[in-house]
Scaffold this motif. Structure first.
Motif, PDB file in Angstrom:
ATOM      1  N   PRO A  15       1.030  -1.153  -0.025  1.00  8.85           N
ATOM      2  CA  PRO A  15      -0.079  -0.111  -0.021  1.00  8.85           C
ATOM      3  C   PRO A  15       0.835   1.283  -0.100  1.00  8.85           C
ATOM      4  N   GLU A  16       1.775   1.218   0.840  1.00  9.37           N
ATOM      5  CA  GLU A  16       2.662   2.711   0.995  1.00  9.37           C
ATOM      6  C   GLU A  16       3.601   2.661  -0.429  1.00  9.37           C
ATOM      7  N   GLU A  17       4.101   1.725  -0.825  1.00  9.78           N
ATOM      8  CA  GLU A  17       4.894   1.714  -1.901  1.00  9.78           C
ATOM      9  C   GLU A  17       4.010   1.952  -3.111  1.00  9.78           C
ATOM     10  N   MET A  18       2.959   1.342  -3.094  1.00  9.40           N
ATOM     11  CA  MET A  18       2.151   1.701  -4.634  1.00  9.40           C
ATOM     12  C   MET A  18       1.753   3.386  -4.164  1.00  9.40           C
ATOM     13  N   LYS A  19       1.447   3.846  -3.276  1.00 12.93           N
ATOM     14  CA  LYS A  19       0.987   5.237  -3.191  1.00 12.93           C
ATOM     15  C   LYS A  19       2.403   5.956  -3.758  1.00 12.93           C
ATOM     16  N   GLN A  20       3.521   5.720  -3.485  1.00  9.53           N
ATOM     17  CA  GLN A  20       4.749   6.368  -3.733  1.00  9.53           C
ATOM     18  C   GLN A  20       4.946   6.249  -5.308  1.00  9.53           C
ATOM     19  N   LEU A  21       4.738   5.006  -5.707  1.00 12.23           N
ATOM     20  CA  LEU A  21       4.910   4.634  -7.309  1.00 12.23           C
ATOM     21  C   LEU A  21       4.090   5.405  -8.213  1.00 12.23           C
ATOM     22  N   ILE A  22       2.570   5.384  -7.822  1.00 10.98           N
ATOM     23  CA  ILE A  22       1.573   6.119  -8.170  1.00 10.98           C
ATOM     24  C   ILE A  22       1.950   7.424  -8.324  1.00 10.98           C
ATOM     25  N   GLU A  23       2.353   8.355  -7.209  1.00 14.67           N
ATOM     26  CA  GLU A  23       2.720   9.631  -7.137  1.00 14.67           C
ATOM     27  C   GLU A  23       3.899  10.025  -8.046  1.00 14.67           C
ATOM     28  N   ASP A  24       5.022   9.065  -8.234  1.00 15.16           N
ATOM     29  CA  ASP A  24       6.069   9.106  -8.965  1.00 15.16           C
ATOM     30  C   ASP A  24       5.704   9.171 -10.443  1.00 15.16           C
ATOM     31  N   LEU A  25       4.846   8.326 -10.719  1.00 17.76           N
ATOM     32  CA  LEU A  25       4.465   8.069 -12.109  1.00 17.76           C
ATOM     33  C   LEU A  25       3.540   9.321 -12.615  1.00 17.76           C
ATOM     34  N   ARG A  26       2.895   9.880 -11.556  1.00 18.53           N
ATOM     35  CA  ARG A  26       2.263  11.103 -11.901  1.00 18.53           C
ATOM     36  C   ARG A  26       3.215  12.391 -12.172  1.00 18.53           C
ATOM     37  N   LEU A  27       3.954  12.358 -11.407  1.00 18.84           N
ATOM     38  CA  LEU A  27       5.158  13.341 -11.425  1.00 18.84           C
ATOM     39  C   LEU A  27       5.958  13.299 -12.679  1.00 18.84           C
ATOM     40  N   THR A  28       6.339  11.971 -12.964  1.00 20.56           N
ATOM     41  CA  THR A  28       6.960  11.808 -14.304  1.00 20.56           C
ATOM     42  C   THR A  28       6.296  12.206 -15.526  1.00 20.56           C
ATOM     43  N   GLN A  29       4.823  11.963 -15.441  1.00 17.66           N
ATOM     44  CA  GLN A  29       4.106  12.180 -16.751  1.00 17.66           C
ATOM     45  C   GLN A  29       4.027  13.852 -16.897  1.00 17.66           C
ATOM     46  N   GLY A  30       4.116  14.630 -15.595  1.00 19.31           N
ATOM     47  CA  GLY A  30       4.193  15.932 -15.961  1.00 19.31           C
ATOM     48  C   GLY A  30       5.658  16.145 -16.646  1.00 19.31           C
ATOM     49  N   ALA A  31       6.460  15.729 -16.011  1.00 19.28           N
ATOM     50  CA  ALA A  31       7.940  16.013 -16.688  1.00 19.28           C
ATOM     51  C   ALA A  31       7.930  15.565 -18.096  1.00 19.28           C
ATOM     52  N   LEU A  32       7.395  14.422 -18.479  1.00 20.77           N
ATOM     53  CA  LEU A  32       7.490  14.073 -19.782  1.00 20.77           C
ATOM     54  C   LEU A  32       6.636  15.126 -20.664  1.00 20.77           C
ATOM     55  N   ASP A  33       5.538  15.578 -20.102  1.00 21.05           N
ATOM     56  CA  ASP A  33       4.857  16.496 -20.743  1.00 21.05           C
ATOM     57  C   ASP A  33       5.390  17.996 -20.924  1.00 21.05           C
ATOM     58  N   ARG A  34       6.212  18.203 -20.142  1.00 22.96           N
ATOM     59  CA  ARG A  34       7.109  19.465 -20.316  1.00 22.96           C
ATOM     60  C   ARG A  34       8.202  19.383 -21.135  1.00 22.96           C
ATOM     61  N   ALA A  35       8.866  18.330 -20.915  1.00 25.61           N
ATOM     62  CA  ALA A  35      10.121  17.910 -21.997  1.00 25.61           C
ATOM     63  C   ALA A  35       9.594  17.840 -23.384  1.00 25.61           C
ATOM     64  N   GLN A  36       8.318  17.394 -23.676  1.00 23.06           N
ATOM     65  CA  GLN A  36       7.629  17.227 -25.012  1.00 23.06           C
ATOM     66  C   GLN A  36       7.438  18.704 -25.390  1.00 23.06           C
ATOM     67  N   SER A  37       6.762  19.552 -24.788  1.00 26.25           N
ATOM     68  CA  SER A  37       6.608  20.903 -25.062  1.00 26.25           C
ATOM     69  C   SER A  37       7.898  21.711 -25.179  1.00 26.25           C
ATOM     70  N   ASN A  38       8.618  21.489 -24.332  1.00 27.39           N
ATOM     71  CA  ASN A  38       9.984  22.348 -24.471  1.00 27.39           C
ATOM     72  C   ASN A  38      10.656  21.891 -25.826  1.00 27.39           C
ATOM     73  N   PHE A  39      10.884  20.658 -26.277  1.00 26.32           N
ATOM     74  CA  PHE A  39      11.427  20.084 -27.425  1.00 26.32           C
ATOM     75  C   PHE A  39      10.623  20.748 -28.696  1.00 26.32           C
ATOM     76  N   GLU A  40       9.244  20.695 -28.588  1.00 27.76           N
ATOM     77  CA  GLU A  40       8.521  21.279 -29.805  1.00 27.76           C
ATOM     78  C   GLU A  40       8.846  22.764 -30.066  1.00 27.76           C
ATOM     79  N   GLN A  41       8.991  23.495 -28.886  1.00 26.04           N
ATOM     80  CA  GLN A  41       9.043  24.811 -28.856  1.00 26.04           C
ATOM     81  C   GLN A  41      10.499  25.505 -29.163  1.00 26.04           C
ATOM     82  N   VAL A  42      11.305  24.874 -29.011  1.00 25.03           N
ATOM     83  CA  VAL A  42      13.049  25.093 -28.984  1.00 25.03           C
ATOM     84  C   VAL A  42      13.106  25.712 -30.338  1.00 25.03           C
TER      85      VAL A  42
END
Length: 74
Positions: A15-42
């Motif tokens: 339960p605790e590890e799953m919460k952390q993994l899901i939170e990390d996954l959510r944060l990484t999705q945000g980082a992925l979206d930002r990286a994609q946006s930055n790449f497209e606008q460079v």
């Protein structure tokens, strides 16, 4: 003495590890979206490689976390 398999140990702390993994996954999705946006606008060719590496790193982290989440059967 009772021995637990790796799977049983993983599920015991799940339960605790799953919460952390899901939170990390959510944060990484945000980082992925930002990286994609930055790449497209460079505009500066010197930054293209930087954003390619950033995007690739975020993709690899996302795939890693997704595999970890799937190990729990979700």
């Amino acid at each position: 003495m009772i021995f637990q398999s790796k799977t049983q140990k993983r599920k015991a702390g799940a339960p605790e590890e799953m919460k952390q993994l899901i939170e990390d996954l959510r944060l990484t999705q945000g980082a992925l979206d930002r990286a994609q946006s930055n790449f497209e606008q460079v505009n500066d060719p010197a930054l293209v490689d930087c954003y390619i590496y950033e995007l690739k790193a975020a993709q690899m982290r996302y795939q890693f976390l997704l595999r970890r989440v799937k190990q729990y059967g979700i």
